[in-house]
Design a protein around this motif. Sequence first.
Motif, mmCIF file in Angstrom:
data_model
loop_
_atom_site.group_PDB
_atom_site.id
_atom_site.type_symbol
_atom_site.label_atom_id
_atom_site.label_comp_id
_atom_site.label_asym_id
_atom_site.label_seq_id
_atom_site.Cartn_x
_atom_site.Cartn_y
_atom_site.Cartn_z
ATOM 1 N N ARG A 81 0.873 -1.172 0.000
ATOM 2 C CA ARG A 81 0.000 0.000 0.000
ATOM 3 C C ARG A 81 0.912 1.224 0.000
ATOM 4 O O ARG A 81 1.653 1.441 0.948
ATOM 5 C CB ARG A 81 -0.913 0.015 1.236
ATOM 6 C CG ARG A 81 -1.954 -1.087 1.241
ATOM 7 C CD ARG A 81 -2.977 -0.882 0.129
ATOM 8 N NE ARG A 81 -4.066 -1.850 0.190
ATOM 9 C CZ ARG A 81 -4.057 -3.024 -0.414
ATOM 10 N NH1 ARG A 81 -2.994 -3.378 -1.135
ATOM 11 N NH2 ARG A 81 -5.085 -3.839 -0.330
ATOM 12 N N ILE A 83 2.165 5.162 -0.088
ATOM 13 C CA ILE A 83 1.783 6.439 0.501
ATOM 14 C C ILE A 83 2.921 7.434 0.296
ATOM 15 O O ILE A 83 4.095 7.052 0.242
ATOM 16 C CB ILE A 83 1.467 6.273 2.012
ATOM 17 C CG1 ILE A 83 0.918 7.561 2.618
ATOM 18 C CG2 ILE A 83 2.689 5.788 2.768
ATOM 19 C CD1 ILE A 83 0.431 7.402 4.050
ATOM 20 N N VAL A 117 -6.318 0.783 5.138
ATOM 21 C CA VAL A 117 -6.186 1.658 3.970
ATOM 22 C C VAL A 117 -7.500 1.677 3.205
ATOM 23 O O VAL A 117 -8.029 0.633 2.833
ATOM 24 C CB VAL A 117 -5.041 1.182 3.048
ATOM 25 C CG1 VAL A 117 -4.936 2.099 1.828
ATOM 26 C CG2 VAL A 117 -3.721 1.159 3.804
ATOM 27 N N VAL A 123 -5.763 6.692 5.216
ATOM 28 C CA VAL A 123 -5.029 5.676 5.978
ATOM 29 C C VAL A 123 -5.269 5.871 7.475
ATOM 30 O O VAL A 123 -5.226 6.997 7.980
ATOM 31 C CB VAL A 123 -3.517 5.782 5.693
ATOM 32 C CG1 VAL A 123 -2.733 4.822 6.584
ATOM 33 C CG2 VAL A 123 -3.233 5.506 4.233
ATOM 34 N N LEU A 199 -2.377 8.807 -0.469
ATOM 35 C CA LEU A 199 -2.283 7.493 -1.094
ATOM 36 C C LEU A 199 -1.817 7.630 -2.536
ATOM 37 O O LEU A 199 -2.187 8.586 -3.234
ATOM 38 C CB LEU A 199 -3.639 6.798 -1.045
ATOM 39 C CG LEU A 199 -4.069 6.274 0.324
ATOM 40 C CD1 LEU A 199 -5.528 5.785 0.251
ATOM 41 C CD2 LEU A 199 -3.158 5.159 0.801
#
Length: 204
Positions: A81, A83, A117, A123, A199
């Motif tokens: 994920r 970021i 997420v 988040v 994100l």
Amino acid sequence: FGALGDARYQEYAQYIHQSGCHLLAIITDILDFSKIESGQSPLAEEHLDLSTLVRETVAALHLEAEQAKIALALDVPLAPRYINADGTKLKQILMNLISNAIKFTPAGGRVMVRCIVDTKFGVTLQVSDTGIGMAPEEIPIALEPFRQLDASLNRRYSGTGLGLPLTKRLVELHGGSFTIDSEPGQGTMVSVFFPAERLLPEHL
């Protein structure tokens, strides 16, 4: 104590080392807090795999948890994920929250670290524990710099009172927010929220 074989030499050397590490941690917290308050702590933003960063941070604190006889659990997405954030400051946020949870949780307790997420809501990082907890009126005090809930000379839990205030400001530097839910004797859950704008597309 005479010859170097005396076990007290090693014992005292360990005390000196522990005291030095404690002093260094205090000085580092004060310097970091001062930089943020003076506006001299800009973000060094980069593209980060949040799942990996959280796992690495938790792994670094497993020994601390084991020594305190605390179960340290983790719940993060299996897939990467991504970021946009300052990796050093993000790790510092997690380290502070997890170390705090371990510190205020009695032996046999549990600390859980979660990473949620959502492409719409952003988040959420959560650190919850089964520790001593706080009353609602104590939470604002815990967020004040250099304040500690137990002001007695013989405090059971040492520290500068900067852990939570510093963490809160690091979160706010990222445009995020910070909440604490706690109850005496029932534990504490700290939730850190970062906006969805941080994100990144999965291919980055």
